[in-house]
Design an enzyme around this catalytic site. Structure first.
Site, PDB file in Angstrom:
ATOM      1  N   HIS A  56       0.841  -1.209   0.000  1.00 29.76           N
ATOM      2  CA  HIS A  56       0.000   0.000   0.000  1.00 29.76           C
ATOM      3  C   HIS A  56       0.866   1.246   0.000  1.00 29.76           C
ATOM      4  O   HIS A  56       2.080   1.166   0.109  1.00 29.76           O
ATOM      5  CB  HIS A  56      -0.997  -0.024   1.157  1.00 29.76           C
ATOM      6  CG  HIS A  56      -0.398   0.109   2.524  1.00 29.76           C
ATOM      7  ND1 HIS A  56       0.432  -0.841   3.063  1.00 29.76           N
ATOM      8  CD2 HIS A  56      -0.518   1.075   3.467  1.00 29.76           C
ATOM      9  CE1 HIS A  56       0.785  -0.469   4.290  1.00 29.76           C
ATOM     10  NE2 HIS A  56       0.234   0.699   4.555  1.00 29.76           N
ATOM     11  N   HIS A  58       1.412   3.959   1.926  1.00 34.40           N
ATOM     12  CA  HIS A  58       1.971   4.736   3.039  1.00 34.40           C
ATOM     13  C   HIS A  58       3.499   4.824   2.959  1.00 34.40           C
ATOM     14  O   HIS A  58       4.167   3.880   2.545  1.00 34.40           O
ATOM     15  CB  HIS A  58       1.538   4.142   4.381  1.00 34.40           C
ATOM     16  CG  HIS A  58       0.113   4.487   4.720  1.00 34.40           C
ATOM     17  ND1 HIS A  58      -0.662   3.729   5.573  1.00 34.40           N
ATOM     18  CD2 HIS A  58      -0.677   5.509   4.300  1.00 34.40           C
ATOM     19  CE1 HIS A  58      -1.862   4.273   5.676  1.00 34.40           C
ATOM     20  NE2 HIS A  58      -1.899   5.347   4.913  1.00 34.40           N
ATOM     21  N   ASP A  60       5.839   4.622   4.972  1.00 33.56           N
ATOM     22  CA  ASP A  60       6.677   3.652   5.680  1.00 33.56           C
ATOM     23  C   ASP A  60       6.663   2.285   4.974  1.00 33.56           C
ATOM     24  O   ASP A  60       7.180   1.301   5.514  1.00 33.56           O
ATOM     25  CB  ASP A  60       6.256   3.526   7.152  1.00 33.56           C
ATOM     26  CG  ASP A  60       4.827   3.051   7.319  1.00 33.56           C
ATOM     27  OD1 ASP A  60       3.929   3.561   6.629  1.00 33.56           O
ATOM     28  OD2 ASP A  60       4.595   2.148   8.160  1.00 33.56           O
ATOM     29  N   HIS A  61       6.077   2.244   3.784  1.00 32.08           N
ATOM     30  CA  HIS A  61       6.114   1.027   2.955  1.00 32.08           C
ATOM     31  C   HIS A  61       6.715   1.285   1.571  1.00 32.08           C
ATOM     32  O   HIS A  61       7.047   0.333   0.875  1.00 32.08           O
ATOM     33  CB  HIS A  61       4.702   0.423   2.842  1.00 32.08           C
ATOM     34  CG  HIS A  61       4.164   0.025   4.193  1.00 32.08           C
ATOM     35  ND1 HIS A  61       4.172  -1.271   4.644  1.00 32.08           N
ATOM     36  CD2 HIS A  61       3.672   0.782   5.216  1.00 32.08           C
ATOM     37  CE1 HIS A  61       3.687  -1.304   5.893  1.00 32.08           C
ATOM     38  NE2 HIS A  61       3.380  -0.069   6.243  1.00 32.08           N
ATOM     39  N   HIS A 114      -7.558  -0.308   5.489  1.00 28.40           N
ATOM     40  CA  HIS A 114      -6.497   0.565   6.025  1.00 28.40           C
ATOM     41  C   HIS A 114      -6.249   1.678   5.009  1.00 28.40           C
ATOM     42  O   HIS A 114      -6.232   2.861   5.357  1.00 28.40           O
ATOM     43  CB  HIS A 114      -5.247  -0.286   6.262  1.00 28.40           C
ATOM     44  CG  HIS A 114      -4.039   0.459   6.707  1.00 28.40           C
ATOM     45  ND1 HIS A 114      -3.939   1.045   7.947  1.00 28.40           N
ATOM     46  CD2 HIS A 114      -2.840   0.695   6.084  1.00 28.40           C
ATOM     47  CE1 HIS A 114      -2.739   1.609   8.063  1.00 28.40           C
ATOM     48  NE2 HIS A 114      -2.063   1.411   6.947  1.00 28.40           N
ATOM     49  N   ASP A 133      -0.327  -3.799   6.177  1.00 33.88           N
ATOM     50  CA  ASP A 133      -1.046  -3.287   7.350  1.00 33.88           C
ATOM     51  C   ASP A 133      -2.528  -3.683   7.303  1.00 33.88           C
ATOM     52  O   ASP A 133      -3.389  -2.947   7.786  1.00 33.88           O
ATOM     53  CB  ASP A 133      -0.924  -1.762   7.437  1.00 33.88           C
ATOM     54  CG  ASP A 133       0.506  -1.306   7.695  1.00 33.88           C
ATOM     55  OD1 ASP A 133       1.377  -2.170   7.938  1.00 33.88           O
ATOM     56  OD2 ASP A 133       0.753  -0.083   7.659  1.00 33.88           O
ATOM     57  N   HIS A 171       4.630  -4.646  10.568  1.00 33.76           N
ATOM     58  CA  HIS A 171       5.158  -3.943  11.751  1.00 33.76           C
ATOM     59  C   HIS A 171       5.322  -4.867  12.957  1.00 33.76           C
ATOM     60  O   HIS A 171       4.626  -5.883  13.073  1.00 33.76           O
ATOM     61  CB  HIS A 171       4.188  -2.821  12.185  1.00 33.76           C
ATOM     62  CG  HIS A 171       4.089  -1.696  11.216  1.00 33.76           C
ATOM     63  ND1 HIS A 171       4.864  -0.571  11.304  1.00 33.76           N
ATOM     64  CD2 HIS A 171       3.300  -1.518  10.129  1.00 33.76           C
ATOM     65  CE1 HIS A 171       4.560   0.256  10.326  1.00 33.76           C
ATOM     66  NE2 HIS A 171       3.603  -0.299   9.588  1.00 33.76           N
TER      67      HIS A 171
HETATM   68 FE    FE Z   1       2.647   0.800   7.992  1.00 31.83          FE
HETATM   69 ZN    ZN Z   2       0.111   1.724   6.491  1.00 33.37          ZN
END
Ligand code: FE
Ligand code: ZN
Length: 255
Positions: A56, A58, A60-61, A114, A133, A171
């Site tokens: 996805h 975001h 942090d990905h 999400h 996530d 995570h």
């Molecule tokens: Fe994440």
């Molecule tokens: Zn995420």
């Protein structure tokens, strides 16, 4: 015929997965917030990188993807629905699409909620699912873009996979997820057993991810919202499964 999986911790609590089809040497990563630790791991093993699978959009990905592509020439695969906000995609995928890593077959699941356009990658033979996530160890991602109903239906898709499937989520949140889970089912011995195991694993500085799908079905409140015991515990006997899920997700947001 084996899939080798190496977990690379990134940022403060993200996991990137380095995958290799041992038969062909074809190599991939799932998500990449930061290229440096992935490039270091590739160099250490003298591996090239063929593919980047994105779950996805975001940061942090995906934030390391452009650097990773520049350094390796890897091709990027991600959700068609998210193509406008992912790094440039070489392959756009949707629910039910089939992919390959070397000789290994992969099924794409749309598990939006999400985010819209969140996908999971199922390696059926290797018993591995990369969930980002969506379904997470002892929890699930917060519902930012989709509806509670959508997230509940996305999580239902994991019920159809074998119990022995390993869930590789994005995570290391398991300990705090577990503290919350115990507020929903304080009398369930499976949850107490898992808490003891997770606490011991974390005390040794080890990863609690992947987790077994069977364990998630037995202990994860977001997978158990349809269970009569959970409905009773919340005094929601007459509510739909999705309504119970929404109540649990809302409580977690405020936990
Ligand atoms: Fe994440
Ligand atoms: Zn995420």
């Amino acid at each position: 015929m084996a899939l080798e999986i190496i977990t690379i911790p990134c940022l403060s609590d993200n996991y990137v997965y380095l995958l290799r089809d041992q038969e062909t040497g074809t190599t991939a990563v799932v998500d990449c917030p930061d290229a440096a630790p992935v490039l270091a791991e590739l160099k250490k093993r003298d591996w090239s990188l063929d593919t980047v699978f994105l779950t996805h959009h975001h940061y942090d990905h995906i934030d390391g993807v452009n650097d990773l592509v520049k350094a390796t020439g890897a091709k990027v695969i991600g959700a068609k629905a998210d193509a406008h906000r992912l790094p440039p995609l070489d392959t756009e995928v949707s629910e039910g699409d089939r992919l390959k890593l070397g000789h290994l077959n992969i099924e794409v699941l749309d598990v939006s909620g999400h985010t819209i356009g969140h996908v999971a990658y199922v390696f059926h033979k290797a018993l591995a699912v990369f969930t980002g996530d969506s379904l997470m160890a002892w929890g699930c991602g917060r519902v930012f873009e989709g509806t509670m109903d959508m997230m509940w239906h996305s999580l239902q898709k994991f019920h159809t996979l074998p119990r022995a499937m390993n869930v590789y989520s994005g995570h290391e949140y398991t300990l705090s997820n577990g503290k919350f889970a115990l507020t929903i089912e304080p009398d369930n011995p499976s949850l107490h057993q898992r808490m003891a195991d997770v606490a011991a694993t974390r005390a040794k500085g080890e990863f609690t991810v992947p987790s077994g799908l069977g364990l998630e079905l037995a202990t994860n409140p977001f997978m158990r919202a349809g269970h009569p015991k959970v409905k009773t515990a919340l005094d929601m006997q007459d509510a739909t499964d999705a309504e119970v899920f929404a109540e649990i997700r809302t409580r977690k947001d405020n936990f």
